[in-house]
Design an enzyme around this catalytic site. Structure first.
Site, PDB file in Angstrom:
ATOM      1  N   ILE A  42       0.829  -1.221   0.000  1.00  0.00           N
ATOM      2  CA  ILE A  42       0.000   0.000   0.000  1.00  0.00           C
ATOM      3  C   ILE A  42       0.855   1.258   0.000  1.00  0.00           C
ATOM      4  O   ILE A  42       0.467   2.282  -0.579  1.00  0.00           O
ATOM      5  CB  ILE A  42      -1.025  -0.010   1.161  1.00  0.00           C
ATOM      6  CG1 ILE A  42      -2.168   0.947   0.858  1.00  0.00           C
ATOM      7  CG2 ILE A  42      -0.384   0.318   2.488  1.00  0.00           C
ATOM      8  CD1 ILE A  42      -2.967   0.597  -0.358  1.00  0.00           C
ATOM      9  N   SER A  81      11.756   1.083   7.176  1.00  0.00           N
ATOM     10  CA  SER A  81      11.267  -0.248   6.833  1.00  0.00           C
ATOM     11  C   SER A  81      12.446  -1.197   6.951  1.00  0.00           C
ATOM     12  O   SER A  81      13.587  -0.801   6.692  1.00  0.00           O
ATOM     13  CB  SER A  81      10.734  -0.234   5.391  1.00  0.00           C
ATOM     14  OG  SER A  81       9.678  -1.141   5.209  1.00  0.00           O
ATOM     15  N   ARG A  82      12.189  -2.435   7.362  1.00  0.00           N
ATOM     16  CA  ARG A  82      13.307  -3.372   7.555  1.00  0.00           C
ATOM     17  C   ARG A  82      13.967  -3.715   6.235  1.00  0.00           C
ATOM     18  O   ARG A  82      15.194  -3.836   6.147  1.00  0.00           O
ATOM     19  CB  ARG A  82      12.796  -4.657   8.232  1.00  0.00           C
ATOM     20  CG  ARG A  82      12.191  -4.422   9.603  1.00  0.00           C
ATOM     21  CD  ARG A  82      11.357  -5.596  10.035  1.00  0.00           C
ATOM     22  NE  ARG A  82      10.384  -5.965   8.990  1.00  0.00           N
ATOM     23  CZ  ARG A  82       9.516  -6.955   9.095  1.00  0.00           C
ATOM     24  NH1 ARG A  82       9.488  -7.688  10.184  1.00  0.00           N
ATOM     25  NH2 ARG A  82       8.678  -7.222   8.123  1.00  0.00           N
ATOM     26  N   LYS A 134      -5.568   1.788   7.824  1.00  0.00           N
ATOM     27  CA  LYS A 134      -6.630   1.015   8.444  1.00  0.00           C
ATOM     28  C   LYS A 134      -6.174  -0.432   8.557  1.00  0.00           C
ATOM     29  O   LYS A 134      -5.352  -0.848   7.718  1.00  0.00           O
ATOM     30  CB  LYS A 134      -7.955   1.118   7.686  1.00  0.00           C
ATOM     31  CG  LYS A 134      -7.884   0.943   6.169  1.00  0.00           C
ATOM     32  CD  LYS A 134      -7.391  -0.326   5.551  1.00  0.00           C
ATOM     33  CE  LYS A 134      -8.137  -1.589   5.882  1.00  0.00           C
ATOM     34  NZ  LYS A 134      -7.679  -2.709   4.961  1.00  0.00           N
ATOM     35  N   ASP A 138      -9.795  -7.726   7.109  1.00  0.00           N
ATOM     36  CA  ASP A 138      -8.894  -6.666   6.628  1.00  0.00           C
ATOM     37  C   ASP A 138      -9.566  -5.905   5.484  1.00  0.00           C
ATOM     38  O   ASP A 138      -9.712  -4.683   5.559  1.00  0.00           O
ATOM     39  CB  ASP A 138      -7.532  -7.233   6.207  1.00  0.00           C
ATOM     40  CG  ASP A 138      -6.640  -6.153   5.637  1.00  0.00           C
ATOM     41  OD1 ASP A 138      -5.917  -5.494   6.403  1.00  0.00           O
ATOM     42  OD2 ASP A 138      -6.697  -5.924   4.410  1.00  0.00           O
TER      43      ASP A 138
HETATM   44  P1  NAP Z   1       2.526  -5.420   3.024  1.00  0.00           P
HETATM   45  O1  NAP Z   1       2.596  -5.397   1.542  1.00  0.00           O
HETATM   46  O2  NAP Z   1       2.811  -6.663   3.754  1.00  0.00           O
HETATM   47  O3  NAP Z   1       3.443  -4.224   3.510  1.00  0.00           O
HETATM   48  C1  NAP Z   1       3.625  -3.913   4.878  1.00  0.00           C
HETATM   49  C2  NAP Z   1       5.090  -3.632   5.114  1.00  0.00           C
HETATM   50  O4  NAP Z   1       5.263  -3.373   6.496  1.00  0.00           O
HETATM   51  C3  NAP Z   1       5.978  -4.825   4.771  1.00  0.00           C
HETATM   52  O5  NAP Z   1       6.434  -4.750   3.447  1.00  0.00           O
HETATM   53  C4  NAP Z   1       7.099  -4.730   5.774  1.00  0.00           C
HETATM   54  O6  NAP Z   1       8.196  -4.040   5.207  1.00  0.00           O
HETATM   55  C5  NAP Z   1       6.541  -3.871   6.913  1.00  0.00           C
HETATM   56  N1  NAP Z   1       6.371  -4.656   8.153  1.00  0.00           N
HETATM   57  C6  NAP Z   1       6.705  -4.245   9.394  1.00  0.00           C
HETATM   58  N2  NAP Z   1       6.404  -5.172  10.303  1.00  0.00           N
HETATM   59  C7  NAP Z   1       5.891  -6.206   9.644  1.00  0.00           C
HETATM   60  C8  NAP Z   1       5.402  -7.465  10.044  1.00  0.00           C
HETATM   61  N3  NAP Z   1       5.390  -7.831  11.334  1.00  0.00           N
HETATM   62  N4  NAP Z   1       4.913  -8.286   9.108  1.00  0.00           N
HETATM   63  C9  NAP Z   1       4.908  -7.929   7.797  1.00  0.00           C
HETATM   64  N5  NAP Z   1       5.365  -6.730   7.364  1.00  0.00           N
HETATM   65  C10 NAP Z   1       5.843  -5.878   8.276  1.00  0.00           C
HETATM   66  O7  NAP Z   1       1.057  -4.966   3.505  1.00  0.00           O
HETATM   67  P2  NAP Z   1       0.106  -3.886   2.819  1.00  0.00           P
HETATM   68  O8  NAP Z   1      -0.825  -4.542   1.881  1.00  0.00           O
HETATM   69  O9  NAP Z   1       0.886  -2.734   2.343  1.00  0.00           O
HETATM   70  O10 NAP Z   1      -0.789  -3.502   4.079  1.00  0.00           O
HETATM   71  C11 NAP Z   1      -0.308  -2.679   5.109  1.00  0.00           C
HETATM   72  C12 NAP Z   1      -1.487  -1.969   5.746  1.00  0.00           C
HETATM   73  O11 NAP Z   1      -2.146  -1.232   4.725  1.00  0.00           O
HETATM   74  C13 NAP Z   1      -2.526  -2.911   6.358  1.00  0.00           C
HETATM   75  O12 NAP Z   1      -3.037  -2.361   7.529  1.00  0.00           O
HETATM   76  C14 NAP Z   1      -3.596  -2.988   5.285  1.00  0.00           C
HETATM   77  O13 NAP Z   1      -4.877  -3.236   5.814  1.00  0.00           O
HETATM   78  C15 NAP Z   1      -3.524  -1.586   4.706  1.00  0.00           C
HETATM   79  N6  NAP Z   1      -4.036  -1.518   3.336  1.00  0.00           N
HETATM   80  C16 NAP Z   1      -3.673  -2.425   2.378  1.00  0.00           C
HETATM   81  C17 NAP Z   1      -4.226  -2.370   1.107  1.00  0.00           C
HETATM   82  C18 NAP Z   1      -3.880  -3.351   0.003  1.00  0.00           C
HETATM   83  O14 NAP Z   1      -4.534  -3.341  -1.037  1.00  0.00           O
HETATM   84  N7  NAP Z   1      -2.872  -4.182   0.129  1.00  0.00           N
HETATM   85  C19 NAP Z   1      -5.157  -1.383   0.806  1.00  0.00           C
HETATM   86  C20 NAP Z   1      -5.450  -0.432   1.773  1.00  0.00           C
HETATM   87  C21 NAP Z   1      -4.892  -0.527   3.026  1.00  0.00           C
HETATM   88  P3  NAP Z   1       9.690  -4.399   5.705  1.00  0.00           P
HETATM   89  O15 NAP Z   1       9.867  -5.873   5.548  1.00  0.00           O
HETATM   90  O16 NAP Z   1      10.545  -3.564   4.830  1.00  0.00           O
HETATM   91  O17 NAP Z   1       9.737  -3.962   7.163  1.00  0.00           O
END
Ligand code: NAP
Length: 307
Positions: free
Chosen positions: A14, A36-37, A90, A168
């Site tokens: 996101i 970010s890690r 969110k 989610d």
């Molecule tokens: P994601 O692709 O997994 O990205 C989250 C990032 O946070 C990871 O790349 C990771 O980066 C970091 N991170 C830190 N602690 C972590 C942990 N314990 N486990 C996994 N990653 C961790 O997730 P995302 O889809 O972007 O979603 C993140 C948030 O945005 C959620 O709350 C989700 O509900 C919201 N969101 C997502 C979307 C969607 O379409 N995907 C849409 C709207 C909102 P590092 O490894 O570099 O630390």
């Protein structure tokens, strides 16, 4: 107007898909550093944790957290303790008590806390709310069915404890429902289907009420092909259909309305306004409804799930 220096935390899907373009296009914030890690954005100063970012850059006044909800509480608390403004993806936290503690901490520290609900910023949500004013609502159907493999590829955290599972995306529907329906939503019962090898539901149904109107909620994370993000409201003036995540509105006897996706541009504009006005915006109703579904839910076991 001088732009506010901003740190972006959790460089994943996101952050790249939505936050980065909104920040690049927008005029309120200057993306100054990331934390970010593993994730990095070309040309932007990078830190491995929000704590190191905060310590190194006292000039960064605002932090936007895009990490998964479990673990975000400690990050947000660190930001607030350092006297910086914070914007939360969110769901705002993994639990209601975490979200309430953040609200209190931000109030005491005098910083802005913005718990975002991006789906509320979809093009036709405000028009749907306005149309429903003064109408008698007879029944509501919320159908949010998407393909976890398409939208959350490899995101094991989403089915782990504190990951919300199908809630989610489902909480996006609840954020819209709580915005457009005039009467409070109350959870009556729920059924939660959880894969035998995972901690969070992959499908759920919830029976709710809004005033006297029954609200039937259907969430599914395994829908392939056509994706469904729809809310239908039966009223004394006919049926309102809010489709495609709030971007398309169908009203009786009228041509459909639809607008462009400006959700994250609107969120960052709102964040800047809140900072300017020394205010916070934290509406926990969608999170409480999810918690209530977990509290009342009948559990069933679904087949094992692998990405
Ligand atoms: P994601 O692709 O997994 O990205 C989250 C990032 O946070 C990871 O790349 C990771 O980066 C970091 N991170 C830190 N602690 C972590 C942990 N314990 N486990 C996994 N990653 C961790 O997730 P995302 O889809 O972007 O979603 C993140 C948030 O945005 C959620 O709350 C989700 O509900 C919201 N969101 C997502 C979307 C969607 O379409 N995907 C849409 C709207 C909102 P590092 O490894 O570099 O630390």
């Amino acid at each position: 107007m001088e732009r506010i220096k901003l740190g972006l935390v959790g460089i994943g899907k996101i952050a790249r898909d939505q936050h980065l373009p909104a920040l690049v296009e927008g005029s309120h914030f200057e993306l100054t550093a990331t934390a970010s890690r593993n994730g990095r954005i070309d040309g932007v100063e990078a830190y491995e944790s929000v704590q190191t970012l905060i310590a190194a850059r006292p000039d960064i006044a605002a932090i936007s957290l895009c990490t998964p909800p479990a673990g975000r509480f400690e990050q947000a608390m660190a930001v607030i303790a350092a006297g910086r403004h914070v914007m939360l993806e969110k769901p705002p936290a993994a639990t209601v008590s975490e979200a309430e503690a953040l609200t209190e901490a931000a109030r005491e520290k005098g910083v802005t806390l913005f718990a975002t609900w991006h789906s509320r910023e979809a093009a036709e949500v405000d028009a749907a709310r306005d149309w429903l004013v003064g109408k008698a609502i007879h029944a509501v159907r919320v159908t949010w069915r998407e393909d976890i493999r398409q939208w959350h590829p490899g995101q094991d955290w989403i089915l782990a404890p504190g990951g919300f599972g199908v809630f989610d995306p489902g909480i996006n529907a609840l954020s819209i429902a709580t915005r457009i329906l005039p009467d409070p939503l109350v959870v009556l019962s729920a059924e939660l289907a959880t894969p035998e090898n995972r901690a969070c539901p992959i499908a759920a149904t919830i029976a709710m009420r809004s005033g006297a109107a029954p609200v039937a909620v259907d969430f599914d994370f395994l829908q392939t092909g056509h994706q469904t993000w729809d809310i239908e409201v039966d009223t004394d003036a006919g049926m309102l259909r809010l489709r495609d995540g709030g971007s398309r509105l169908e009203l009786p006897g009228e041509a459909p309305l639809s607008g462009p996706n400006r959700e994250y541009a609107r969120l960052y504009t709102r964040f800047a306004e809140l900072i300017r006005d020394d205010e916070s915006d934290v509406d926990l109703r969608p999170l409480r409804l999810v918690a209530d579904a977990f509290l009342t839910g009948q559990r069933t076991t679904a087949p094992a799930f692998e990405f």
